[in-house]
Scaffold this active site. Structure first.
Site, PDB file in Angstrom:
ATOM      1  N   SER A   1      -9.251  10.667   5.999  1.00 47.54           N
ATOM      2  CA  SER A   1      -9.210   9.649   4.947  1.00 47.54           C
ATOM      3  C   SER A   1      -8.212   8.549   5.313  1.00 47.54           C
ATOM      4  CB  SER A   1      -8.832  10.307   3.614  1.00 47.54           C
ATOM      5  OG  SER A   1      -9.029   9.406   2.552  1.00 47.54           O
TER       6      SER A   1
ATOM      7  N   GLU B   1      -3.278  29.958  12.801  1.00 47.97           N
ATOM      8  CA  GLU B   1      -3.953  29.936  11.499  1.00 47.97           C
ATOM      9  C   GLU B   1      -5.193  30.825  11.491  1.00 47.97           C
ATOM     10  OE1 GLU B   1      -3.138  28.718   8.563  1.00 47.97           O
ATOM     11  OE2 GLU B   1      -1.312  27.720   9.206  1.00 47.97           O
TER      12      GLU B   1
ATOM     13  N   ARG C   1      -8.694  26.848  -4.202  1.00 47.34           N
ATOM     14  CA  ARG C   1      -7.912  25.620  -4.107  1.00 47.34           C
ATOM     15  C   ARG C   1      -7.448  25.195  -5.491  1.00 47.34           C
ATOM     16  NH1 ARG C   1      -6.021  24.616   0.905  1.00 47.34           N
ATOM     17  NH2 ARG C   1      -7.674  24.761   2.458  1.00 47.34           N
TER      18      ARG C   1
ATOM     19  N   ARG D   1       0.850  -1.195   0.000  1.00 47.32           N
ATOM     20  CA  ARG D   1       0.000   0.000   0.000  1.00 47.32           C
ATOM     21  C   ARG D   1       0.879   1.237   0.000  1.00 47.32           C
ATOM     22  NH1 ARG D   1      -5.332  -1.059   2.499  1.00 47.32           N
ATOM     23  NH2 ARG D   1      -5.371  -3.259   2.969  1.00 47.32           N
TER      24      ARG D   1
ATOM     25  N   GLU E   1      -1.996  32.849  -1.286  1.00 45.83           N
ATOM     26  CA  GLU E   1      -3.297  32.473  -0.725  1.00 45.83           C
ATOM     27  C   GLU E   1      -4.354  33.460  -1.216  1.00 45.83           C
ATOM     28  OE1 GLU E   1      -2.749  30.152   3.454  1.00 45.83           O
ATOM     29  OE2 GLU E   1      -2.586  32.339   3.572  1.00 45.83           O
TER      30      GLU E   1
ATOM     31  N   GLU F   1      -5.213  33.596   8.613  1.00 48.74           N
ATOM     32  CA  GLU F   1      -6.186  33.505   7.520  1.00 48.74           C
ATOM     33  C   GLU F   1      -7.325  34.505   7.621  1.00 48.74           C
ATOM     34  OE1 GLU F   1      -7.436  29.461   6.822  1.00 48.74           O
ATOM     35  OE2 GLU F   1      -5.437  28.907   6.120  1.00 48.74           O
TER      36      GLU F   1
ATOM     37  N   GLU G   1      -3.144  11.474   8.246  1.00 45.47           N
ATOM     38  CA  GLU G   1      -3.451  12.812   8.763  1.00 45.47           C
ATOM     39  C   GLU G   1      -4.557  12.755   9.813  1.00 45.47           C
ATOM     40  OE1 GLU G   1      -4.718  17.254   7.188  1.00 45.47           O
ATOM     41  OE2 GLU G   1      -5.246  15.523   5.965  1.00 45.47           O
TER      42      GLU G   1
ATOM     43  N   GLY H   1      -7.979   5.487   4.863  1.00 51.04           N
ATOM     44  CA  GLY H   1      -7.668   4.447   3.887  1.00 51.04           C
ATOM     45  C   GLY H   1      -6.409   4.733   3.097  1.00 51.04           C
TER      46      GLY H   1
ATOM     47  N   ALA I   1      -8.118  26.736   8.475  1.00 50.89           N
ATOM     48  CA  ALA I   1      -7.363  25.550   8.892  1.00 50.89           C
ATOM     49  C   ALA I   1      -5.918  25.689   8.443  1.00 50.89           C
ATOM     50  CB  ALA I   1      -7.977  24.294   8.298  1.00 50.89           C
TER      51      ALA I   1
END
Length: 166
Positions: free
Chosen positions: A99, A78, A50, A23, A126, A82, A105, A101, A62
């Protein structure tokens, strides 16, 4: 067995063999997500372009954890970078794996309150704009598809269900 396949600026990719299966796993330092409460029943979201999806998304502020930086410090930093807001209080709401899988994180979601307005210190490149809305409107944005960002959906719905008034 672990074989480092890629070492990037913000993450790495390891090839791992577990039970005979190979994997690729993204190794990420984690992130802090902030639910900034502005006044009574209002929240500061951001519009954030993004590059990866070539779209401006509506999100909670974030940022990625810096090495050895506690997540609550990242959250406060942050928030100010931001949005320009500084918080009197930053309290952990929930943490989750977005996530698992494919990556390790962990996201730490904080509620920031007692906000004081200031000047953002956004990083070069940004494209961020504050969007202050009633919390009920933010929840409606999830329902009608205007909010598509997973961490924002999870953070807002968790806050709405378990965090308000606690």
């Amino acid at each position: 067995m672990v074989d480092r396949r890629y070492e990037g600026v913000r993450f790495a990719v390891d090839r791992v063999v577990h039970d005979g299966r190979q994997r690729d796993i993204v190794r990420h330092p984690g992130a802090a997500v902030i639910v900034p409460i502005v006044g009574v029943d209002q929240i500061c979201l951001i519009r954030n372009y993004r590059v990866s999806v070539e779209e401006t998304l509506i999100e909670l502020p974030a940022g990625t954890l810096e090495p050895q930086e506690p997540p609550e410090v990242t959250a406060a930093r942050e928030l100010t970078e931001e949005t320009g807001y500084s918080a009197e209080s930053v309290e952990l709401l929930v943490q989750f794996y977005p996530s698992p899988g494919i990556m390790d994180e962990r996201m730490f979601v904080y509620v920031a309150s007692g906000l004081k307005e200031g000047t953002p210190a956004r990083e070069a490149g940004e494209e961020i704009e504050n969007l202050v809305v009633p919390i009920s409107e933010a929840i409606a944005m999830i329902g009608d598809g205007r909010i598509k960002d997973g961490k924002t959906i999870a953070g807002l719905l968790y806050y709405e269900r378990f965090g308000r008034g606690s």
